[in-house]
Design a protein around this motif. Sequence first.
Motif, short mmCIF file in Angstrom:
data_model
loop_
_atom_site.label_atom_id
_atom_site.label_comp_id
_atom_site.label_asym_id
_atom_site.label_seq_id
_atom_site.Cartn_x
_atom_site.Cartn_y
_atom_site.Cartn_z
N SER A 194 0.82 -1.22 0.00
CA SER A 194 0.00 0.00 0.00
C SER A 194 0.85 1.27 0.00
O SER A 194 0.39 2.34 -0.39
N LEU A 195 2.08 1.15 0.46
CA LEU A 195 2.93 2.32 0.57
C LEU A 195 3.65 2.68 -0.73
O LEU A 195 4.36 3.69 -0.78
N ALA A 196 3.47 1.87 -1.78
CA ALA A 196 4.18 2.13 -3.04
C ALA A 196 3.99 3.56 -3.54
O ALA A 196 4.97 4.28 -3.80
N VAL A 259 -7.01 -4.69 5.29
CA VAL A 259 -7.71 -4.29 4.06
C VAL A 259 -7.75 -5.42 3.03
O VAL A 259 -8.60 -5.42 2.13
N LYS A 260 -6.85 -6.39 3.15
CA LYS A 260 -6.84 -7.51 2.21
C LYS A 260 -8.11 -8.35 2.30
O LYS A 260 -8.45 -9.08 1.37
N LYS A 261 -8.81 -8.24 3.40
CA LYS A 261 -10.01 -9.06 3.60
C LYS A 261 -11.21 -8.53 2.83
O LYS A 261 -12.23 -9.21 2.72
N PHE A 262 -11.08 -7.30 2.31
CA PHE A 262 -12.21 -6.69 1.59
C PHE A 262 -11.71 -5.99 0.33
O PHE A 262 -10.67 -5.31 0.36
N GLY A 263 -12.44 -6.13 -0.75
CA GLY A 263 -12.09 -5.42 -1.96
C GLY A 263 -12.42 -3.94 -1.84
O GLY A 263 -13.38 -3.56 -1.16
N LYS A 285 -8.08 -2.24 -6.85
CA LYS A 285 -7.61 -2.75 -8.13
C LYS A 285 -6.81 -1.69 -8.88
O LYS A 285 -5.89 -2.02 -9.63
N ASP A 286 -7.17 -0.41 -8.70
CA ASP A 286 -6.50 0.65 -9.45
C ASP A 286 -5.24 1.18 -8.78
O ASP A 286 -4.54 2.02 -9.34
N GLY A 287 -4.92 0.69 -7.57
CA GLY A 287 -3.72 1.13 -6.89
C GLY A 287 -3.78 2.55 -6.36
O GLY A 287 -2.79 3.10 -5.88
#
Length: 542
Positions: A194-196, A259-263, A285-287
């Motif tokens: 997520s920090l990218a 957050v991985k548990k939910f889209g 999905k869009d980053g």
Amino acid sequence: MRSGAKVAIVGGVFIVVAGGVGYGAYNVLNGDGGGSTTAESKSTEVRTGPLSAEEIRTTAEDFLAAWADGKDPELAAAYTNNAAEAKDAVAGYSEQAHITGAVITPGKATGAKVPFTVKATVKFEGLSKPLSYASELTVVRGLTSGKPLVDWVPTVIHPKLEKNTHLVTGEAAKPPIKAVDRNGTELTAQKYPSLAPVLEQLRNKYGEKAGGKSGVEMWIHTDGDNTPRSMLLTLSKGKTGELRTTLDAKVQAAAEQAVKKFGEASVAAVKPSTGEIVAVANNRKDGFNAAMLGKQAPGSTMKIVTAAMLLEKGLAGAGKPAVCPKTALYEGTSFHNLDNFEIQGGTFTQSFARSCNTAFIKLIDEAKDDHALPSVARQVFGLGLDWQTGIASADGSVPEAEGGGAAAQYIGQGTVQMNVLNIASVTATTKDGTFRQPIIVPRDLDDRQLAVAERQLPGSVGQQLRDMMRATASWGTGRTAMSGLGGDKGAKTGSAEVDGQATSNSWFTGFQDDLAAAASVESGGHGGDAAGPVVAAVLSAG
């Protein structure tokens, strides 16, 4: 064949080496591949019909040969159906990307598609590094000439290129950084995906201030755009500077997992006593860094601000009666509660803890000021001010509205626009009593001007708000999500209906001691069902 070329058999492949550049080919110029600038076709007849295997093979090889040679971009471009764009791309291959010594080897054609591999060297100011990749081209028949031509698309030069992009090699825009958390633990995009986008912004803004020195890279450049560079190759890493952030690696790790548990989920956490951002994570999905840049209706989490306004005006009290009917009408606009529930003989705390929309709407008539909410949002909670977090962020918006539009704002709908960092800050302000603008790097790093709210949350208002949030966490709509947490804890749930979607967005915010967090899950439904567990996981890690 051009003068000075040398012919050799290498591994069974016929290789032509011209000027130190190699390419796999059988015929440099055959006059029927679009290269009419150097060889004219003996026949003026315009060919039609499907391409032959021979036409496909020789056209592909002639183009690849001219491209690999690199001395005559116009010649290479003549073998394509878009000579202007192809010429610039081939010229830029050596002039801007500084790629030399290319050996381009065609593979076996599949229909009109010809795969090929490129092995070359990137050289820049005494530095060099090998480059290899695979791509493909398609041969088509020219619409007017009838000649077989390479169908020009940017991916012919490199598979990652798109329209209006090209390869560039040079000094990196900013020096590399080693970002560390508040305790000195290194933060990388590999460990914390997520920090990218956050780390890229930190590098661009603070690389030099952190003591780094730029290296040399090859990247994809987008014309006329400030899009972050997409780096393909590093020739020299340069000197890495160390940048300390306010993040906490332990809490960040918990946020990433939650957050991985939910889209389409986002979460942010802030220390109420300092405003320091402790974690920010997204699963999208869009980053997109929606946690800091998103703009959506926050649903009933906005009732924290609304309650503060009502309490300050004396229109409500934590223990005072509050009417909570199934529906309420305000200037022609009808509002209802989730599942049309009602509370008979209840207090304002009960309406807050159970998230009764109509109780808030009924109090608007007494407020007699449609602009009261935007004023409190800005003056006390710092929403709409120019936040300088250290990287790009959206600081929330509660624009002035009239009538039903103003009523919708009371319950976090209508024109209210927030992200989870904004709502985490609202909760942090409630917990501490003072708005402290969220930051992700220390202010003294660049002496930037932080946003300052006009006034503090009045003491009695703050105490009632905290007690109402504690009630929500103990027995209200936040009870299930917050049940596993100890210490001083409070919460507020929210469900936001956006653009008529079938399932509302899930919002949740809460505090535990000196940590506040907020989360949203698009189409997640009730606030406590999806966003609630995300917030609880983050608070637990803090």
